[in-house]
Design a protein around this motif. Sequence first.
Motif, PDB file in Angstrom:
ATOM      1  N   VAL A 165       8.401  10.033  -5.065  1.00  0.00           N
ATOM      2  CA  VAL A 165       7.709   8.807  -5.464  1.00  0.00           C
ATOM      3  C   VAL A 165       8.720   7.755  -5.907  1.00  0.00           C
ATOM      4  CG1 VAL A 165       6.204   7.811  -7.236  1.00  0.00           C
ATOM      5  CG2 VAL A 165       5.514   9.884  -6.023  1.00  0.00           C
ATOM      6  N   ALA A 166       9.715   8.170  -6.681  1.00  0.00           N
ATOM      7  CA  ALA A 166      10.741   7.226  -7.149  1.00  0.00           C
ATOM      8  C   ALA A 166      11.506   6.622  -5.974  1.00  0.00           C
ATOM      9  CB  ALA A 166      11.698   7.929  -8.113  1.00  0.00           C
ATOM     10  N   VAL A 167      11.855   7.429  -4.988  1.00  0.00           N
ATOM     11  CA  VAL A 167      12.569   6.921  -3.817  1.00  0.00           C
ATOM     12  C   VAL A 167      11.708   5.913  -3.055  1.00  0.00           C
ATOM     13  CG1 VAL A 167      13.503   7.560  -1.547  1.00  0.00           C
ATOM     14  CG2 VAL A 167      14.099   8.905  -3.579  1.00  0.00           C
ATOM     15  N   LEU A 168      10.442   6.252  -2.833  1.00  0.00           N
ATOM     16  CA  LEU A 168       9.549   5.319  -2.139  1.00  0.00           C
ATOM     17  C   LEU A 168       9.401   4.016  -2.914  1.00  0.00           C
ATOM     18  CD1 LEU A 168       6.803   7.713  -0.838  1.00  0.00           C
ATOM     19  CD2 LEU A 168       8.222   6.224   0.549  1.00  0.00           C
ATOM     20  N   TYR A 169       9.283   4.106  -4.204  1.00  0.00           N
ATOM     21  CA  TYR A 169       9.131   2.907  -5.039  1.00  0.00           C
ATOM     22  C   TYR A 169      10.394   2.052  -5.000  1.00  0.00           C
ATOM     23  CZ  TYR A 169       8.681  -0.007  -9.184  1.00  0.00           C
ATOM     24  OH  TYR A 169       8.636  -1.075 -10.033  1.00  0.00           O
ATOM     25  N   LEU A 170      11.542   2.683  -5.175  1.00  0.00           N
ATOM     26  CA  LEU A 170      12.792   1.934  -5.247  1.00  0.00           C
ATOM     27  C   LEU A 170      13.244   1.385  -3.890  1.00  0.00           C
ATOM     28  CD1 LEU A 170      14.711   4.239  -7.750  1.00  0.00           C
ATOM     29  CD2 LEU A 170      13.693   1.998  -8.219  1.00  0.00           C
ATOM     30  N   CYS A 171      12.943   2.083  -2.833  1.00  0.00           N
ATOM     31  CA  CYS A 171      13.439   1.691  -1.514  1.00  0.00           C
ATOM     32  C   CYS A 171      12.393   1.008  -0.631  1.00  0.00           C
ATOM     33  CB  CYS A 171      13.988   2.903  -0.775  1.00  0.00           C
ATOM     34  SG  CYS A 171      15.340   3.697  -1.653  1.00  0.00           S
ATOM     35  N   GLY A 210       1.083  10.737  -6.117  1.00  0.00           N
ATOM     36  CA  GLY A 210       2.103  11.599  -6.718  1.00  0.00           C
ATOM     37  C   GLY A 210       1.883  11.819  -8.200  1.00  0.00           C
ATOM     38  N   LEU A 211       1.681  10.742  -8.930  1.00  0.00           N
ATOM     39  CA  LEU A 211       1.453  10.893 -10.370  1.00  0.00           C
ATOM     40  C   LEU A 211       0.089  11.506 -10.648  1.00  0.00           C
ATOM     41  CD1 LEU A 211       3.160   7.703 -11.823  1.00  0.00           C
ATOM     42  CD2 LEU A 211       4.080  10.015 -11.527  1.00  0.00           C
ATOM     43  N   VAL A 219       0.811  -1.215   0.000  1.00  0.00           N
ATOM     44  CA  VAL A 219       0.000   0.000   0.000  1.00  0.00           C
ATOM     45  C   VAL A 219       0.850   1.274   0.000  1.00  0.00           C
ATOM     46  CG1 VAL A 219      -0.350   0.127   2.506  1.00  0.00           C
ATOM     47  CG2 VAL A 219      -2.070   1.058   0.964  1.00  0.00           C
ATOM     48  N   GLY A 220       1.933   1.321   0.749  1.00  0.00           N
ATOM     49  CA  GLY A 220       2.724   2.553   0.856  1.00  0.00           C
ATOM     50  C   GLY A 220       3.271   3.045  -0.470  1.00  0.00           C
ATOM     51  N   PRO A 221       4.092   2.227  -1.146  1.00  0.00           N
ATOM     52  CA  PRO A 221       4.628   2.669  -2.432  1.00  0.00           C
ATOM     53  C   PRO A 221       3.547   2.895  -3.489  1.00  0.00           C
ATOM     54  CG  PRO A 221       5.870   0.797  -1.602  1.00  0.00           C
ATOM     55  CD  PRO A 221       4.682   0.968  -0.708  1.00  0.00           C
ATOM     56  N   VAL A 222       2.519   2.052  -3.492  1.00  0.00           N
ATOM     57  CA  VAL A 222       1.457   2.204  -4.490  1.00  0.00           C
ATOM     58  C   VAL A 222       0.692   3.505  -4.260  1.00  0.00           C
ATOM     59  CG1 VAL A 222      -0.743   1.267  -5.298  1.00  0.00           C
ATOM     60  CG2 VAL A 222       1.236  -0.226  -5.024  1.00  0.00           C
TER      61      VAL A 222
END
Length: 110
Positions: A98-104, A65-66, A56-59
């Motif tokens: 958003v990229a940082v949350l997705y990647l990490c 964000g997008l 849920v967090g990254p999604v």
Amino acid sequence: MIAAVLVGGAIVAEVTATLALRASNGLTRIAPSVAVAVGYLLAFVLLAQALKTLDVGPVYAIWSGLGTVGALVGGALLYDEPVRPATLFGMTLVVVGVAVLYLCGGITHD
């Protein structure tokens, strides 16, 4: 892969609904108001389906964000809303965050 398509559809539906919200004139115009209701309902249904397999967090970060970037771009294109340098800087921060949350943060759960 299917879950990513669902998230993409949720983003498109949410941005469409948000832009229709502006066009609805405070929900006083019927067609845009219907687009708002259908768009948000579709966005939540698609997001809920994606969350069956994704974290849920990254999604949520990606979706919100997008969606924010999409609403900003749509507002500029459809409603001639101003895009200032500070606005572009803020949009860049959103995309980087958003990229940082997705990647990490991981994206799928067991």
